[in-house]
Design a protein around this motif. Structure first.
Motif, PDB file in Angstrom:
ATOM      1  N   ARG A 447       0.830  -1.206   0.000  1.00  0.00           N
ATOM      2  CA  ARG A 447       0.000   0.000   0.000  1.00  0.00           C
ATOM      3  C   ARG A 447       0.859   1.248   0.000  1.00  0.00           C
ATOM      4  O   ARG A 447       0.520   2.258  -0.639  1.00  0.00           O
ATOM      5  N   GLU A 448       1.996   1.220   0.708  1.00  0.00           N
ATOM      6  CA  GLU A 448       2.889   2.382   0.751  1.00  0.00           C
ATOM      7  C   GLU A 448       3.439   2.716  -0.629  1.00  0.00           C
ATOM      8  O   GLU A 448       3.543   3.885  -1.011  1.00  0.00           O
ATOM      9  N   LYS A 449       3.796   1.675  -1.394  1.00  0.00           N
ATOM     10  CA  LYS A 449       4.441   1.895  -2.692  1.00  0.00           C
ATOM     11  C   LYS A 449       3.423   1.968  -3.834  1.00  0.00           C
ATOM     12  O   LYS A 449       3.641   2.682  -4.820  1.00  0.00           O
ATOM     13  N   LEU A 450       2.327   1.220  -3.716  1.00  0.00           N
ATOM     14  CA  LEU A 450       1.318   1.151  -4.782  1.00  0.00           C
ATOM     15  C   LEU A 450      -0.060   1.488  -4.206  1.00  0.00           C
ATOM     16  O   LEU A 450      -0.907   0.600  -4.023  1.00  0.00           O
ATOM     17  N   PRO A 451      -0.306   2.739  -3.907  1.00  0.00           N
ATOM     18  CA  PRO A 451      -1.564   3.097  -3.243  1.00  0.00           C
ATOM     19  C   PRO A 451      -2.805   2.846  -4.088  1.00  0.00           C
ATOM     20  O   PRO A 451      -3.907   2.684  -3.550  1.00  0.00           O
ATOM     21  N   GLY A 452      -2.658   2.781  -5.411  1.00  0.00           N
ATOM     22  CA  GLY A 452      -3.838   2.595  -6.253  1.00  0.00           C
ATOM     23  C   GLY A 452      -4.167   1.150  -6.554  1.00  0.00           C
ATOM     24  O   GLY A 452      -5.152   0.867  -7.245  1.00  0.00           O
ATOM     25  N   THR A 453      -3.383   0.211  -6.043  1.00  0.00           N
ATOM     26  CA  THR A 453      -3.598  -1.211  -6.321  1.00  0.00           C
ATOM     27  C   THR A 453      -4.692  -1.774  -5.419  1.00  0.00           C
ATOM     28  O   THR A 453      -4.679  -1.546  -4.205  1.00  0.00           O
ATOM     29  N   MET A 454      -5.642  -2.505  -6.017  1.00  0.00           N
ATOM     30  CA  MET A 454      -6.660  -3.176  -5.209  1.00  0.00           C
ATOM     31  C   MET A 454      -6.036  -4.382  -4.514  1.00  0.00           C
ATOM     32  O   MET A 454      -5.390  -5.214  -5.160  1.00  0.00           O
ATOM     33  N   GLN A 455      -6.224  -4.466  -3.203  1.00  0.00           N
ATOM     34  CA  GLN A 455      -5.692  -5.587  -2.435  1.00  0.00           C
ATOM     35  C   GLN A 455      -6.851  -6.387  -1.848  1.00  0.00           C
ATOM     36  O   GLN A 455      -7.729  -5.819  -1.182  1.00  0.00           O
ATOM     37  N   ILE A 456      -6.821  -7.682  -2.086  1.00  0.00           N
ATOM     38  CA  ILE A 456      -7.890  -8.572  -1.628  1.00  0.00           C
ATOM     39  C   ILE A 456      -7.279  -9.653  -0.743  1.00  0.00           C
ATOM     40  O   ILE A 456      -6.366 -10.374  -1.172  1.00  0.00           O
ATOM     41  N   ALA A 457      -7.760  -9.745   0.486  1.00  0.00           N
ATOM     42  CA  ALA A 457      -7.333 -10.822   1.381  1.00  0.00           C
ATOM     43  C   ALA A 457      -8.120 -12.083   1.033  1.00  0.00           C
ATOM     44  O   ALA A 457      -9.351 -12.052   0.950  1.00  0.00           O
ATOM     45  N   ILE A 458      -7.396 -13.179   0.830  1.00  0.00           N
ATOM     46  CA  ILE A 458      -8.028 -14.472   0.560  1.00  0.00           C
ATOM     47  C   ILE A 458      -7.537 -15.430   1.632  1.00  0.00           C
ATOM     48  O   ILE A 458      -6.370 -15.836   1.637  1.00  0.00           O
ATOM     49  N   THR A 459      -8.417 -15.782   2.549  1.00  0.00           N
ATOM     50  CA  THR A 459      -7.986 -16.482   3.754  1.00  0.00           C
ATOM     51  C   THR A 459      -9.067 -17.405   4.286  1.00  0.00           C
ATOM     52  O   THR A 459     -10.242 -17.272   3.920  1.00  0.00           O
ATOM     53  N   GLY A 460      -8.651 -18.312   5.136  1.00  0.00           N
ATOM     54  CA  GLY A 460      -9.613 -19.188   5.810  1.00  0.00           C
ATOM     55  C   GLY A 460     -10.232 -18.556   7.037  1.00  0.00           C
ATOM     56  O   GLY A 460     -11.137 -19.129   7.641  1.00  0.00           O
ATOM     57  N   TRP A 461      -9.745 -17.370   7.433  1.00  0.00           N
ATOM     58  CA  TRP A 461     -10.290 -16.681   8.602  1.00  0.00           C
ATOM     59  C   TRP A 461     -11.414 -15.760   8.157  1.00  0.00           C
ATOM     60  O   TRP A 461     -11.189 -14.872   7.338  1.00  0.00           O
ATOM     61  N   GLY A 462     -12.612 -15.978   8.735  1.00  0.00           N
ATOM     62  CA  GLY A 462     -13.770 -15.225   8.252  1.00  0.00           C
ATOM     63  C   GLY A 462     -14.569 -14.527   9.317  1.00  0.00           C
ATOM     64  O   GLY A 462     -15.727 -14.167   9.090  1.00  0.00           O
ATOM     65  N   ARG A 463     -13.984 -14.295  10.510  1.00  0.00           N
ATOM     66  CA  ARG A 463     -14.723 -13.600  11.563  1.00  0.00           C
ATOM     67  C   ARG A 463     -14.759 -12.093  11.289  1.00  0.00           C
ATOM     68  O   ARG A 463     -13.974 -11.565  10.512  1.00  0.00           O
ATOM     69  N   ARG A 464     -15.708 -11.420  11.966  1.00  0.00           N
ATOM     70  CA  ARG A 464     -15.812  -9.966  11.794  1.00  0.00           C
ATOM     71  C   ARG A 464     -14.499  -9.284  12.176  1.00  0.00           C
ATOM     72  O   ARG A 464     -14.050  -8.349  11.512  1.00  0.00           O
ATOM     73  N   GLU A 465     -13.886  -9.755  13.274  1.00  0.00           N
ATOM     74  CA  GLU A 465     -12.640  -9.130  13.705  1.00  0.00           C
ATOM     75  C   GLU A 465     -11.521  -9.360  12.688  1.00  0.00           C
ATOM     76  O   GLU A 465     -10.624  -8.523  12.529  1.00  0.00           O
ATOM     77  N   ASP A 466     -11.568 -10.505  11.973  1.00  0.00           N
ATOM     78  CA  ASP A 466     -10.583 -10.751  10.917  1.00  0.00           C
ATOM     79  C   ASP A 466     -10.765  -9.758   9.782  1.00  0.00           C
ATOM     80  O   ASP A 466      -9.782  -9.245   9.219  1.00  0.00           O
ATOM     81  N   MET A 467     -12.021  -9.483   9.433  1.00  0.00           N
ATOM     82  CA  MET A 467     -12.306  -8.532   8.361  1.00  0.00           C
ATOM     83  C   MET A 467     -11.861  -7.117   8.755  1.00  0.00           C
ATOM     84  O   MET A 467     -11.307  -6.373   7.950  1.00  0.00           O
ATOM     85  N   ARG A 468     -12.092  -6.758  10.043  1.00  0.00           N
ATOM     86  CA  ARG A 468     -11.674  -5.429  10.511  1.00  0.00           C
ATOM     87  C   ARG A 468     -10.152  -5.311  10.484  1.00  0.00           C
ATOM     88  O   ARG A 468      -9.597  -4.266  10.103  1.00  0.00           O
ATOM     89  N   GLU A 469      -9.470  -6.383  10.900  1.00  0.00           N
ATOM     90  CA  GLU A 469      -7.999  -6.343  10.906  1.00  0.00           C
ATOM     91  C   GLU A 469      -7.463  -6.233   9.483  1.00  0.00           C
ATOM     92  O   GLU A 469      -6.474  -5.529   9.235  1.00  0.00           O
TER      93      GLU A 469
END
Length: 505
Positions: A447-469
């Motif tokens: 994000r620091e170097k490429l602020p315009g790049t879309m970043q998508i987390a793909i993970t097995g963790w699906g709790r609300r707190e995981d999404m907030r983090e």
């Protein structure tokens, strides 16, 4: 019993009054020969009723004979007497389990003069132990069923993979095998999501959005979700929805999940070619939805327990249709979290069943305008995939290439950052738990170097707190494995290509 004139008698009486349980003394034959205050307080028997062998009337008739035989044996052997049974508890008006212990008091010749004993209320302990045994048995049964339910989809998946190995791509059997794999993976995904949801509800960790929702839209989505299983069972399905919106305050996807579960339940437990119906309307200021079937029905004794975790309507039903027994528990949890109620009705086995959901109805107001959707991006995107699971990374990369995108793969967080800086991707798909650098740290660096790049987390963790983090680390979106390709495609279609000024130098 020690005579009242004996000074030890008064000392014994003082001691018994200080105890929390019953203490008593009988003669050698088991007769009360003087009042027993703690016995009277517990059983409600006055002295006139518990004197001599009158105390036996306070023992449950089903337990008395075995207890008396045990005492006779202890008397013959001059040994410790221990037994359990049920005694009448006057304060609650119920039979309660107790444990009795008594020792013989002998004279110089070894003859029994009296018995000194106690009765301890163990009802609460026994109830707790029984509940723990039931819970342990349910847990063991649940784990066995879980293993069974997870293995079930694996068999057709393995067979379908073998078919793909030996058949040409243009062979009709290859298309059939691919549909089998897709369907079974969807089934496993739904199973795991339901399991996680019901666990979150039990721990108070599941969050639902409370917003104005037209319940009709959630019902239509549920019908669409359940249509394949209804058709697969050859059921005649009919739905009756009101023409006017039914506005409730709730979480639209969760409400659709509720009614899809109820429809799937009806489909599974109705013989092939049966009838399943969904009727919705307004009753007494509430939105009321009824899911009915003419299937196997439910025994009256099961109705009060039907919404409990791991509960199913008997072993035969479980053997016939499988399932974890969590679907209805999840339904109740989700409905109650949105201010509603759910109940089950049935006239008995073979008479079908009806599940009724009631939700508070909001006053009709104009629907909120929907935000304009972004137009689909026609460009070929540069996409970086980072996952330390090589199979997961490669299969996702191939999928993206099939979609027409240019793809690079990294297998740890540090490599993901380095590849991002050199490749300048439009989209980065990052796993979270990676070696050398986790997904959160990698996302911050990118994000620091490429602020315009879309970043998508793909993970097995699906709790609300995981999404907030994930959001705090700089991710734009959070997808839970296994990722739905259609959902991913929709996200990629919203990507806005960065301007030249955003490119790395």
């Amino acid at each position: 019993m020690v005579p009242a004139s004996d000074p030890t008698g008064s000392r014994f009486d003082a001691i018994t009054r200080a105890l929390a349980h019953i203490a008593w003394i009988t003669d050698a034959e088991g007769h009360f020969t003087a009042p027993q205050p703690t016995w009277s307080a517990y059983t409600g028997q006055p002295w006139e009723e518990h004197q001599a062998l009158g105390w036996q009337k306070a023992i449950h008739p089903d337990d008395l004979q075995a207890m008396w035989q045990g005492w006779l044996s202890a008397r013959a052997n001059r040994s410790l007497f221990i037994a359990e049974g049920r005694m009448w508890h006057a304060p609650t008006g119920r039979w309660r389990f107790f444990e009795v212990r008594a020792v013989p008091n002998t004279d110089e010749q070894g003859e029994i003069r009296q018995w000194i004993g106690t009765c301890i209320d163990v009802h609460d302990r026994r109830t707790a132990e029984q509940a723990m045994r039931v819970a342990d048995r349910r847990k063991d049964e649940f784990m066995a069923v879980l293993a069974h339910e997870l293995r079930n989809p694996l068999a057709p998946i393995r067979n379908a993979v073998h078919v793909l190995k030996v058949c040409r791509d243009d062979d009709a059997r290859s298309a059939w095998a691919r549909s089998i794999i897709e369907r079974q993976v969807d089934q496993m995904s739904r199973l795991l999501e339901d399991l996680l949801d019901v666990t979150r509800i039990a721990r108070g960790k599941l969050e639902v959005r409370r917003e104005r929702v037209d319940l009709n839209e959630s019902l239509e989505r549920a019908i669409e979700t359940s249509r394949p299983i209804l058709d697969a069972h050859g059921h005649r399905f009919h739905a009756q929805l009101p023409q006017e919106p039914m506005l409730v305050e709730g979480d639209a996807p969760r409400l659709a999940q509720v009614f899809a579960n109820l429809l799937n339940n009806a489909a599974k437990y109705t013989d092939r070619g049966g009838e399943v119906g969904l009727l919705a309307g307004v009753e007494d200021g509430q939105a009321v939805v009824r899911v009915r079937d003419n299937g196997m029905g439910i025994e009256a004794s099961m109705l009060p327990h039907l919404f409990r975790m791991y509960s199913q309507a008997g072993p035969a039903r479980e053997r016939a249709q499988g399932g974890l027994g969590i679907g209805l528990s999840l339904v109740r949890g989700l409905v109650e979290m949105q201010g509603g109620t759910v109940e089950a009705r049935s006239e008995g086995p073979g008479r079908g069943s009806e599940f009724i959901v009631r939700l508070p109805l909001l006053h009709a107001i104009a629907p909120a305008p929907r935000p304009p959707e972004r137009e689909a991006s026609p460009e070929r995107l540069r996409v970086l995939v980072a996952d330390d699971n090589h199979d997961a990374a490669q299969t996702l990369a191939v999928l993206l290439e099939v979609m027409g995108h240019e793809v690079r793969v990294a297998v740890d967080g540090q490599e993901a950052v380095e590849t991002a800086f050199s490749f300048a991707p439009d989209v980065v798909l990052l796993d979270i738990g990676m070696p050398r650098m986790d997904g959160y740290a990698a996302a911050r660096r990118i994000r620091e170097k490429l602020p315009g790049t879309m970043q998508i987390a793909i993970t097995g963790w699906g709790r609300r707190e995981d999404m907030r983090e994930a959001a705090a680390a700089g991710f734009d979106h959070h997808l839970v494995k296994p990722v739905d390709p259609d959902q991913l495609a929709r996200l990629l279609a919203t990507v806005q290509r960065p301007s030249p000024a955003d490119a790395p130098h």
